[in-house]
Design a protein around this motif. Structure first.
Motif, mmCIF file in Angstrom:
data_model
loop_
_atom_site.group_PDB
_atom_site.id
_atom_site.type_symbol
_atom_site.label_atom_id
_atom_site.label_comp_id
_atom_site.label_asym_id
_atom_site.label_seq_id
_atom_site.Cartn_x
_atom_site.Cartn_y
_atom_site.Cartn_z
ATOM 1 N N TRP A 79 0.833 -1.212 0.000
ATOM 2 C CA TRP A 79 0.000 0.000 0.000
ATOM 3 C C TRP A 79 0.866 1.261 0.000
ATOM 4 N N ILE A 80 1.956 1.255 0.767
ATOM 5 C CA ILE A 80 2.869 2.395 0.788
ATOM 6 C C ILE A 80 3.448 2.629 -0.605
ATOM 7 N N LEU A 81 3.849 1.549 -1.263
ATOM 8 C CA LEU A 81 4.426 1.643 -2.601
ATOM 9 C C LEU A 81 3.391 2.169 -3.601
ATOM 10 N N THR A 82 2.144 1.718 -3.472
ATOM 11 C CA THR A 82 1.073 2.191 -4.352
ATOM 12 C C THR A 82 0.877 3.694 -4.212
ATOM 13 N N ALA A 83 0.866 4.173 -2.959
ATOM 14 C CA ALA A 83 0.690 5.606 -2.720
ATOM 15 C C ALA A 83 1.854 6.409 -3.303
ATOM 16 N N LEU A 84 3.085 5.920 -3.116
ATOM 17 C CA LEU A 84 4.251 6.619 -3.637
ATOM 18 C C LEU A 84 4.256 6.642 -5.166
ATOM 19 N N LYS A 85 3.854 5.531 -5.793
ATOM 20 C CA LYS A 85 3.790 5.491 -7.255
ATOM 21 C C LYS A 85 2.757 6.485 -7.776
ATOM 22 N N GLY A 86 1.631 6.582 -7.052
ATOM 23 C CA GLY A 86 0.610 7.550 -7.438
ATOM 24 C C GLY A 86 1.142 8.965 -7.377
ATOM 25 N N MET A 87 1.869 9.270 -6.308
ATOM 26 C CA MET A 87 2.445 10.607 -6.173
ATOM 27 C C MET A 87 3.490 10.854 -7.252
ATOM 28 N N ALA A 88 4.288 9.832 -7.570
ATOM 29 C CA ALA A 88 5.329 9.978 -8.594
ATOM 30 C C ALA A 88 4.724 10.231 -9.971
ATOM 31 N N SER A 89 3.504 9.738 -10.211
ATOM 32 C CA SER A 89 2.855 9.979 -11.496
ATOM 33 C C SER A 89 2.419 11.429 -11.646
ATOM 34 N N ALA A 90 2.339 12.146 -10.501
ATOM 35 C CA ALA A 90 1.876 13.531 -10.525
ATOM 36 C C ALA A 90 3.001 14.534 -10.348
ATOM 37 N N TYR A 91 4.103 14.114 -9.756
ATOM 38 C CA TYR A 91 5.106 15.068 -9.306
ATOM 39 C C TYR A 91 6.498 14.551 -9.621
ATOM 40 N N ALA A 92 7.199 15.253 -10.504
ATOM 41 C CA ALA A 92 8.557 14.855 -10.885
ATOM 42 C C ALA A 92 9.541 15.325 -9.825
ATOM 43 N N SER A 93 10.092 14.378 -9.048
ATOM 44 C CA SER A 93 10.998 14.727 -7.967
ATOM 45 C C SER A 93 12.058 13.643 -7.824
#
Length: 301
Positions: A79-93
């Motif tokens: 679940w943590i990885l899913t949330a981080l992947k979702g954020m990475a799809s929105a924010y280039a960091s």
């Protein structure tokens, strides 16, 4: 299970600091006596629990304690990885990519029933560059300056202490402290120009959890409209409100709350044409009528 509750108590105390036995009992839905036994078990297991008495009393884990073992299950890391992947799809960091790589070490299955694609939040090059500048300024605790066009089309020169970035209402926003207002404000990045980080250090420590923001004096309006059955799905999708009454023919009343001068919701209302009608407030109804008359006059020229 007791072992899950014990781990939960450790994580809770690490995140929240000194906490009373009663509060822990309420949090984990057990009796205070059970919490006392759990705390004793943790202490015997080598977790350094400190007790404090008096009005500010409670229990906490010593500041010197470091939790080195893996504290989440494999499924929880999914679940943590899913949330981080979702954020990475929105924010280039770059930092986000590094964190994502670290979490993947603990994840082998990626076995969740949910995925998150927030790529709609990924903006153009200008916004992405602004995000990088602001992220760096937030980390360094440096003041930023920029030219800002507010919702009334007024251009102002802003100097502020950036606190955090937030994505909401389909846009990226900066939460910052403005010395001129002696208050916290929200600024939409797309309305910023000439953004620059200064060498000026912040004047104070900003705790996001304690911030009560003013949204640049933006008034929130509560709107009720009457809609035809055919646009029910669109109102739910784009106006983020709720149906308060339905009629036999499928028509409905719909309520939602929005910043008064934001363009998105107003454009949605106009695009629905005669399929919706504002019931209240009166000033929004009059604004719609005025806009429609101006559009008609423009096309009649």
């Amino acid at each position: 299970m007791k072992i899950d509750r014990l781990m939960g108590i450790v994580v809770y105390l690490l995140n929240n600091g000194r906490t009373s036995a009663q509060k822990l009992a309420e949090e984990f839905e057990v009796s205070p006596r059970t919490i006392m036994r759990d705390l004793e078990s943790l202490d015997q297991a080598g977790i350094p629990i400190q007790s404090f008495y008096g009005v500010e009393g409670g229990y906490q884990i010593m500041d010197s304690f470091i939790l080195e073992k893996q504290v989440a299950t494999s499924h929880e890391y999914d679940w943590i990885l899913t949330a981080l992947k979702g954020m990475a799809s929105a924010y280039a960091s770059t930092r986000l990519e590094q964190i994502l790589a670290k979490v993947k070490i603990f994840n082998h299955t990626e076995d969740t029933s949910v995925s998150m694609d927030l790529s709609v939040a990924r903006e153009d090059d200008k916004i992405n560059e602004q995000l990088k500048v602001l992220e760096d300024a937030i980390e360094k605790k440096h003041v930023v300056r920029f030219s800002y066009t507010n919702s009334h089309d007024e251009i102002k020169q802003i100097q502020a202490e950036p606190v955090c970035l937030q994505y909401k209402w389909y846009n990226w926003y900066l939460i910052a402290y403005c010395e001129n207002y002696h208050d916290y404000c929200m600024f939409k990045l797309v309305r910023m120009d000439s953004l620059q980080q200064t060498d000026i250090k912040n004047t104070k420590i900003h705790n996001l959890s304690d911030i009560k923001m003013r949204d640049n004096n933006e008034k929130i309006v509560h709107i009720k409209l009457y809609g035809k059955a055919i646009v029910k799905a669109k109102c739910r999708e784009y106006l983020n409100g709720c149906i308060t009454q339905e009629f036999e023919n499928g028509d409905f009343e719909f309520c939602f709350s929005v910043p008064e001068h934001e363009t998105f919701w107003y454009g949605v209302i106009l695009s629905l044409g005669n399929k919706v009608k504002i019931i209240e407030p009166q000033e929004i109804k009059e604004r719609i009528i005025k806009t429609c008359k101006e559009i008609q006059l423009e096309y009649e020229k």
